[in-house]
Write an enzyme that holds these catalytic residues in place. Structure first.
Site, short mmCIF file in Angstrom:
data_model
loop_
_atom_site.label_atom_id
_atom_site.label_comp_id
_atom_site.label_asym_id
_atom_site.label_seq_id
_atom_site.Cartn_x
_atom_site.Cartn_y
_atom_site.Cartn_z
N CYS A 120 2.10 -6.68 -19.27
CA CYS A 120 1.07 -6.09 -18.40
C CYS A 120 0.45 -4.92 -19.14
O CYS A 120 1.01 -4.43 -20.13
CB CYS A 120 1.70 -5.61 -17.10
SG CYS A 120 0.46 -5.24 -15.82
N CYS A 130 -4.03 -2.88 -14.34
CA CYS A 130 -3.31 -3.91 -15.10
C CYS A 130 -4.21 -4.67 -16.07
O CYS A 130 -3.78 -5.64 -16.70
CB CYS A 130 -2.63 -4.88 -14.14
SG CYS A 130 -1.44 -4.04 -13.07
N LYS A 195 3.22 -12.08 -6.59
CA LYS A 195 3.44 -10.64 -6.65
C LYS A 195 2.52 -9.98 -5.64
O LYS A 195 1.30 -10.06 -5.74
CB LYS A 195 3.15 -10.14 -8.06
CG LYS A 195 3.29 -8.64 -8.19
CD LYS A 195 3.26 -8.20 -9.63
CE LYS A 195 3.26 -6.69 -9.73
NZ LYS A 195 3.25 -6.23 -11.10
N ARG A 205 6.36 3.06 -10.42
CA ARG A 205 5.12 3.62 -10.96
C ARG A 205 5.32 5.06 -11.40
O ARG A 205 4.74 5.51 -12.38
CB ARG A 205 3.99 3.51 -9.94
CG ARG A 205 3.57 2.07 -9.79
CD ARG A 205 2.38 1.92 -8.89
NE ARG A 205 2.20 0.52 -8.56
CZ ARG A 205 1.40 0.07 -7.60
NH1 ARG A 205 0.70 0.94 -6.89
NH2 ARG A 205 1.29 -1.21 -7.37
N ARG A 217 -4.28 -1.78 -6.31
CA ARG A 217 -4.15 -3.08 -6.97
C ARG A 217 -4.45 -4.26 -6.04
O ARG A 217 -4.14 -5.40 -6.36
CB ARG A 217 -2.72 -3.23 -7.51
CG ARG A 217 -2.31 -2.17 -8.52
CD ARG A 217 -1.31 -2.74 -9.52
NE ARG A 217 -0.43 -1.76 -10.12
CZ ARG A 217 -0.80 -0.83 -11.00
NH1 ARG A 217 -2.06 -0.75 -11.37
NH2 ARG A 217 0.09 0.00 -11.50
N GLU A 233 -0.63 -20.13 -5.66
CA GLU A 233 -0.33 -19.43 -6.91
C GLU A 233 0.74 -20.18 -7.70
O GLU A 233 0.65 -20.31 -8.93
CB GLU A 233 0.16 -18.00 -6.63
CG GLU A 233 -0.94 -17.00 -6.28
CD GLU A 233 -1.73 -16.54 -7.51
OE1 GLU A 233 -1.46 -17.01 -8.63
OE2 GLU A 233 -2.64 -15.70 -7.34
N LYS A 248 8.10 -11.42 -5.89
CA LYS A 248 8.33 -9.97 -5.93
C LYS A 248 7.50 -9.28 -4.88
O LYS A 248 6.32 -9.61 -4.78
CB LYS A 248 7.94 -9.50 -7.33
CG LYS A 248 7.88 -8.03 -7.53
CD LYS A 248 7.48 -7.73 -8.94
CE LYS A 248 7.18 -6.26 -9.00
NZ LYS A 248 6.25 -5.90 -9.97
N TYR A 313 17.96 -3.51 -10.40
CA TYR A 313 18.47 -2.29 -11.04
C TYR A 313 19.99 -2.18 -10.87
O TYR A 313 20.61 -1.33 -11.50
CB TYR A 313 17.74 -1.06 -10.48
CG TYR A 313 16.25 -1.14 -10.77
CD1 TYR A 313 15.76 -0.76 -12.02
CD2 TYR A 313 15.36 -1.68 -9.85
CE1 TYR A 313 14.41 -0.89 -12.33
CE2 TYR A 313 14.01 -1.82 -10.15
CZ TYR A 313 13.55 -1.42 -11.39
OH TYR A 313 12.22 -1.57 -11.70
C1 PBG Z 1 3.69 -3.88 -13.89
C2 PBG Z 1 4.87 -3.99 -13.02
C3 PBG Z 1 5.18 -3.29 -11.85
C4 PBG Z 1 6.47 -3.68 -11.47
C5 PBG Z 1 6.89 -4.63 -12.40
N1 PBG Z 1 5.89 -4.83 -13.33
C6 PBG Z 1 4.40 -2.25 -11.12
C7 PBG Z 1 3.17 -2.61 -10.38
O1 PBG Z 1 2.74 -3.75 -10.34
O2 PBG Z 1 2.56 -1.67 -9.87
C8 PBG Z 1 7.26 -3.15 -10.31
C9 PBG Z 1 8.73 -3.11 -10.52
C10 PBG Z 1 9.47 -2.26 -9.54
O3 PBG Z 1 8.90 -1.68 -8.59
O4 PBG Z 1 10.68 -2.17 -9.69
N2 PBG Z 1 2.51 -4.40 -13.37
#
Ligand code: PBG
Length: 323
Positions: A120, A130, A195, A205, A217, A233, A248, A313
């Site tokens: 990304c 992004c 996503k 972030r 976004r 998708e 996600k 995590y």
């Molecule tokens: C990058 C990305 C994000 C996350 C994973 N890849 C942030 C976003 O889309 O703003 C989020 C991961 C997390 O919150 O643990 N685009």
């Protein structure tokens, strides 16, 4: 005398019986650890928004990777905080970028640990979006080329899988083509297929310094209210060559994980994101819930919904101490 013909409680009576009939098993091989790479040497800084997680320089990542592999975790996903940000996120696809150096360091230290990279631009662009911004809008097609370059540079550095998380249309196809043309037809694409524009990415972030400097976004990430769109998708990603579909966030999307798995029967992953982690940590800290049980319950629920594996995590801690 009337009595229940069925007594489900019979099978719940002892742990031995419960184990025999248990439908979902969380295994040590099911969890992937996210890691944050930063420039420098000997850097190991706790991330304030994600207490218990660290910003690590490549040499420290190599040490951490050994610990993670020893715990039995199969792989990591890498995010990078570059030295400099610019309009087009050029550090994302630089051969000597922080993620590229981190990949090499980890692969040198622990060749058998799977290295997945997040593909990304948001951590690398000065505006925090992004993709490439043109006239105040994220330009889809101009972004594709840069994403493909980023993916190829990660794989050149040794990444086993690339995980595009930008949500541009056609990015899986663009990355697949670029990888095939550069001799990497065996590299796996783990696509962030579904996503959502979720509130649960806040702590990430902050950790990655990737908050958009204007707007949000919602012009590229999915509307939380939509479910059929998730299937569209997924169909597109499969057609473009995605090997694994990811949903996600995880816990707010159990229905989506379940639909995607049932509809397509593809390897399906889920990402238990930063806000989910922060929420559990905050509640446990206040004594509102039993930390370990709550963690295992969420991970089990995500698997039960249909996820084959989970990015979380908690991967190392859970694999080390709970499974
Ligand atoms: C990058 C990305 C994000 C996350 C994973 N890849 C942030 C976003 O889309 O703003 C989020 C991961 C997390 O919150 O643990 N685009």
């Amino acid at each position: 005398m009337s009595f229940p013909a069925e007594r489900p409680r019979r099978l719940r009576r002892t742990e031995a019986i419960r184990r025999l009939v248990r439908e979902t098993e969380l295994n040590p091989g099911d969890l992937i650890q996210p890691l944050f790479a930063v420039p420098g040497k000997g850097v190991r800084r706790e991330i304030p928004s994600l207490v218990g997680q660290f910003h690590l320089s490549p040499d420290e990542l190599a040490k951490e990777a050994k610990r993670i592999a020893t715990a039995g975790v199969p792989g990591v996903i890498l995010f990078g905080l570059p030295e400099r940000k610019d309009e087009t996120g050029s550090e994302a696809y630089k051969g000597t970028g922080v993620v590229q150096r981190a990949i090499k360091a980890i692969k040198d230290a622990v060749p058998g640990l799977l290295v997945i990279t997040d593909v990304c631009l948001c951590e690398y662009t000065s505006h925090g979006h992004c993709g490439v911004v043109k006239n105040g809008n994220v330009d889809n097609d101009a972004t594709l080329e840069l994403l493909a370059k980023t993916a190829v540079s990660h794989v050149r550095a040794g990444a086993d899988m690339v995980a595009p998380s930008d949500m541009m249309d056609g990015r899986v196809g663009a990355i697949r083509r670029a990888l095939d043309e550069t001799g990497y037809s065996e590299t796996v694409i783990l696509s962030y297929t579904v996503k959502y524009a979720s509130a649960f990415y806040g702590p990430f972030r902050e950790a990655a310094g990737s908050t958009p400097q204007f707007g949000d976004r919602r012009g590229y990430q999915m509307d939380v209210a939509n479910s059929d769109e998730a299937l569209r998708e997924a169909a597109l990603d499969i057609a473009e060559g995605a090997d694994i579909l990811m949903v996600k966030p995880a816990l707010p999307c159990l229905d989506i994980i379940s639909r995607v798995k049932r509809e397509f029967h593809r390897p399906t992953a889920a990402y238990q994101v930063s806000g989910e982690y922060a929420m559990l940590e905050a509640a446990a800290e206040r004594g509102s819930l039993e930390r370990q049980r709550a963690i295992l319950e969420t991970l089990t629920a995500i698997k039960r919904a249909g996820a084959d594996f989970i990015l979380t995590y908690y991967a190392t801690e859970a694999t080390e101490k709970m499974l």
